[in-house]
Write an enzyme that holds these catalytic residues in place. Sequence first.
Site, short mmCIF file in Angstrom:
data_model
loop_
_atom_site.label_atom_id
_atom_site.label_comp_id
_atom_site.label_asym_id
_atom_site.label_seq_id
_atom_site.Cartn_x
_atom_site.Cartn_y
_atom_site.Cartn_z
N GLY A 145 0.82 -1.19 0.00
CA GLY A 145 0.00 0.00 0.00
C GLY A 145 0.86 1.25 0.00
O GLY A 145 2.04 1.21 0.34
N CYS A 146 0.28 2.37 -0.40
CA CYS A 146 1.05 3.61 -0.49
C CYS A 146 1.51 4.07 0.88
O CYS A 146 2.69 4.36 1.08
CB CYS A 146 0.23 4.69 -1.19
SG CYS A 146 -1.44 4.90 -0.57
N TYR A 147 0.58 4.11 1.85
CA TYR A 147 0.99 4.54 3.20
C TYR A 147 2.04 3.61 3.79
O TYR A 147 3.04 4.07 4.35
CB TYR A 147 -0.23 4.62 4.13
CG TYR A 147 -1.16 5.79 3.92
CD1 TYR A 147 -0.71 7.10 4.02
CD2 TYR A 147 -2.52 5.59 3.67
CE1 TYR A 147 -1.58 8.19 3.86
CE2 TYR A 147 -3.40 6.66 3.52
CZ TYR A 147 -2.92 7.96 3.61
OH TYR A 147 -3.78 9.01 3.47
N THR A 149 4.25 1.83 2.27
CA THR A 149 5.54 2.03 1.60
C THR A 149 6.30 3.19 2.22
O THR A 149 7.46 3.05 2.64
CB THR A 149 5.31 2.31 0.09
OG1 THR A 149 4.74 1.16 -0.51
CG2 THR A 149 6.61 2.67 -0.61
N ALA A 150 5.65 4.34 2.30
CA ALA A 150 6.35 5.52 2.83
C ALA A 150 6.66 5.37 4.31
O ALA A 150 7.70 5.82 4.79
CB ALA A 150 5.50 6.77 2.59
#
Lengths: 334, 334, 334, 334
Positions: A145-147, A149-150
């Site tokens: 997921g994007c969150y 990953t960061a």
Amino acid sequence: MNVAIIGASGYTGLELIKLLLTHPKFNITYIANSTGEENVQDLHPCLKDVVNIDVSKANAKEVAKVADLAFLALPHKTSMFFAKELLELDVKVVDLSADYRLELDTYEEHYCPHEDKAHIKDSVYGLPEYYSEEIKNSKLVANPGCYPTATLLALLPFVDFIQEGSQIFIDAKSGVSGAGKKLSEVAHFVNLNENSHAYNPFKHRHMPEIQEKIKLVKNKEFQINFVPHLLPVTRGMLVSVYATLKDEIDVEKILEDTYVNNEFVRVRKTPVDLKMVAGTNFCDIFVARNGKALFINSSIDNLLRGASSQAVVNANIMCGFEENEGIPKIAYVP
Amino acid sequence: MNVAIIGASGYTGLELIKLLLTHPKFNITYIANSTGEENVQDLHPCLKDVVNIDVSKANAKEVAKVADLAFLALPHKTSMFFAKELLELDVKVVDLSADYRLELDTYEEHYCPHEDKAHIKDSVYGLPEYYSEEIKNSKLVANPGCYPTATLLALLPFVDFIQEGSQIFIDAKSGVSGAGKKLSEVAHFVNLNENSHAYNPFKHRHMPEIQEKIKLVKNKEFQINFVPHLLPVTRGMLVSVYATLKDEIDVEKILEDTYVNNEFVRVRKTPVDLKMVAGTNFCDIFVARNGKALFINSSIDNLLRGASSQAVVNANIMCGFEENEGIPKIAYVP
Amino acid sequence: MNVAIIGASGYTGLELIKLLLTHPKFNITYIANSTGEENVQDLHPCLKDVVNIDVSKANAKEVAKVADLAFLALPHKTSMFFAKELLELDVKVVDLSADYRLELDTYEEHYCPHEDKAHIKDSVYGLPEYYSEEIKNSKLVANPGCYPTATLLALLPFVDFIQEGSQIFIDAKSGVSGAGKKLSEVAHFVNLNENSHAYNPFKHRHMPEIQEKIKLVKNKEFQINFVPHLLPVTRGMLVSVYATLKDEIDVEKILEDTYVNNEFVRVRKTPVDLKMVAGTNFCDIFVARNGKALFINSSIDNLLRGASSQAVVNANIMCGFEENEGIPKIAYVP
Amino acid sequence: MNVAIIGASGYTGLELIKLLLTHPKFNITYIANSTGEENVQDLHPCLKDVVNIDVSKANAKEVAKVADLAFLALPHKTSMFFAKELLELDVKVVDLSADYRLELDTYEEHYCPHEDKAHIKDSVYGLPEYYSEEIKNSKLVANPGCYPTATLLALLPFVDFIQEGSQIFIDAKSGVSGAGKKLSEVAHFVNLNENSHAYNPFKHRHMPEIQEKIKLVKNKEFQINFVPHLLPVTRGMLVSVYATLKDEIDVEKILEDTYVNNEFVRVRKTPVDLKMVAGTNFCDIFVARNGKALFINSSIDNLLRGASSQAVVNANIMCGFEENEGIPKIAYVP
């Protein structure tokens, strides 16, 4: 190598098309969405006079005839049905949905009953900085997921130094393209413009994903307290991690040392921002300390590093290509 | 009652003019900036055909002839010279700068040597929900900073319940009008549009202001870890406070009980946003708990509740008027 | 082929660097600005870990040693001095300033005395759709202004059909990156955000450029009435041309026929927008007619087709490469 | 005087509520939408702790019991049914829809068959600068469209001086709140942010409204060529009118003289913008000439002067109050 994109209508589908069109090794032979019957130029008018491929109604058997690897940019639950069929037809899969990201129990607790128990246990979590060896040998990569990953790229280097039992807080801010192409109240221009707000505090499904991966990678259990926010921007994601250290350590050095060999993580000397990474696969990270209080600050392009370009990096690794083949490092965003 | 505005050129000066023009009890008799020699319509073209007052070069003796109370919207250090002279001439002062907000020691550590030691110890911190009695009897009110206003209103109700020795993290996001009217790199449209970033992490001068007030109001010492961010919006401020509770208490009830009699604090059942409070003096607050992890979320209009309308509330109280006289609760912002 | 970029600090300089870094035929050997003494990564932090070239203090003789062609992204008047010296040293020049765009008389009327009269008369106006033959044989190409690029591509196909003596109106809207990197009141976030306005109506220096080129290409004289506006966006340009036709002709056909062989002009069936062309060299055009009233509507990326990518197209043609070598048609902008 | 608001859910309904809450003469006794069953604080959360009125399911007979005048903020076609019934019950009506703005023939050509032919011929077009006498004696005022308001105020002073038979072009730009609260593709944040485009060129239904009113007020027939655009802002409207004059006249003087006695029109010496008028009932106008080419440039707040505050001005006049009672001239928008 011939590849298919299934789920071409959304934002991440469009980004996949653009990335693969200019990729030196992958060749798009199949594009599908749930309806078919259009040319990709009509589906995405920005591609007029750029590419000329028909969009099919998604069909796994057709994919298997023309492609060796498929990218699935589908909603969760829909994705597992396609993935299962494709894997049985010996097509490699990079799945951008949540369907193979979690352990089975965690998945079923937070999503729904899983319909492809045979494959979920063999899937690899596609965060290349931490799982590149496993990705190399995998036929099924679950794109993070994007969150997560960061957040994971920011937090993992410090997990061993955080006070046991202390709370970890994640204040994450995302551009609204992450909410998708479907019309919604939160993405109505008048509602978001000149505005910003948290949503689903402590209840977002990326929270268990982050918590589980910390445990799997570092063998540590922490309570992750995740609060996502929307920013009045189209793309980009900014994550602020707040934690309490055991000791007053040299946090810059730890960060530098962790990523010295990772070309898509850039350690910054000043707080990161959205524009430096927009249009690229970079994750920029900055860290600061106030006594034992820790602030780790990361940014990514939510549609690229948070989805489509990370998916192509994973495909590169799965196919034995260089990780950076066809992956953007610069973008035409001033 | 006749009032003066000194420092009319900036954003908070303009807001003061607008608020006082429609105030039922205050009458603007004097407007000044550092140069004088213009009509206020030329200084702020949005006021064309609305008000017709000359702008003077700021002079305390002239103020004393025509006004009983002065609002100072000046840079810190400049402000204390005017305040001192006005107080000696028996003019009441609401100071929007930082000059009288802190204890002398804290001020001199974080700003500069103080030139009005006689008055700083009698100044009252103008956060009406916590200091209304003192404001009533004061001749000098120090209007709080925008970040401390939103942060303290969120945090103070919970200070007694936070684990001793634990870290308190404040992730604050502000619209760029807070950076002022002066041209700057951060406020260059191309730099901020489609962007967002932290700045001065752990080093902003509102951090000691928050820390000191918590100690003074609640007699508790905590390490406050303050990280401000810029949002690509003109006005508004969103604060997320993260802390660790001693026990799993009913946080909604505590918040409701604290502000039941305060008309300018609204307790919300869902995360707060910028638009609900834009153009008003409201502070909206939401709270959520995840085990012992606490998230308190407040929003204000940084130029109004964070500066000019709070200043007028303070003046109302100092002059024995109703707190809400002439204070906006609705705005023409959809 | 080795190329130099002189004037690397601004927005168009940065775009040139990015375009040339990924260009298959050009190789950057020299980057300069007015001060030198930095690495390009420090000048443009988005290029960290992407490229590693020192920035020189601009010097024509040094350019001649290492490059066969130079891009000048300099202010007008500064540019002509460099161009002159480079041409005398046998370096080809693509000049992005206004210095060689106009006939000598027009230039001196609207700008300043010209210091390179020897070369101005041999310069070619770099609008490839209309001047590709001349560009091929030129050593000095004057890259068109952003507004003239979008306006001329829209208007030129219809000039022969417009009523003689009638007024032509151009309502042009630009993103604020066109105003440059230098801080300015118009580009202050608070001033432009949630705002839009005309500026310099009938007085912008792109007005004579448009008027002169219509005369040179079509041998027709019209009064061009040009009104530029600023939009609260970073990049993009939208032009609306309004004119009166002699007859009720088939305007769609004229437009289609004109550009059937030009790969960087796309004729649209619906009004054009900024996002379709952002990050690319495309000019999208739409046309509509209401009786004899004509509306032609074009859009470009002001920094690419309006400056840097058009400059690289011109360099491609000058060097005998394919027009589209290394020119972006897709961008990572959803 | 007691008033009702029917159609309280949309943006103009909310603005009406806010305006009437602080109006010194009008008292809201009835608020309705199509469903009822809520408090207005739930319908518009920005009104929490500000006003406490139940929202009814719209019913004309109930209105007649409690109010003397009703504001209808309803879709066209729905509005005429309510207006008819209210007028028969002797309730005055200010209708914000298109239903009574046009002559019957024009209406039926561009909208639908009219169901209240008895009243349409007695309705007055509520542009106060041109129809104040008729409004005074009217029981039914048709509030003008937003585009026609800004266009007619700009264009009417010059109609007598425009070359007969020449084309008049109107390039109008609107904030997206004009498209309403309903979710739509054009108002999806990702679609509009960093974007701008024309829509319905020459086909918008405000075009016949403008054309008809020019004929009725000035007895002149012109072909009006109207091209609306969307701007990436929430509120505001900017209109550029382009026309050809008979002679090179003093256009500034004509404009000044026309509006010398109208307090809600401000003649500006520089191009107008959105922010100067946001949150107010002002229409700012600027004019410039290039030989015989004319540029008239007006701006309004589309939801206030373009809808709700103009409606309240009309109600003021109908009820014999001062035109400016309770009408905002300043707003908390920096």
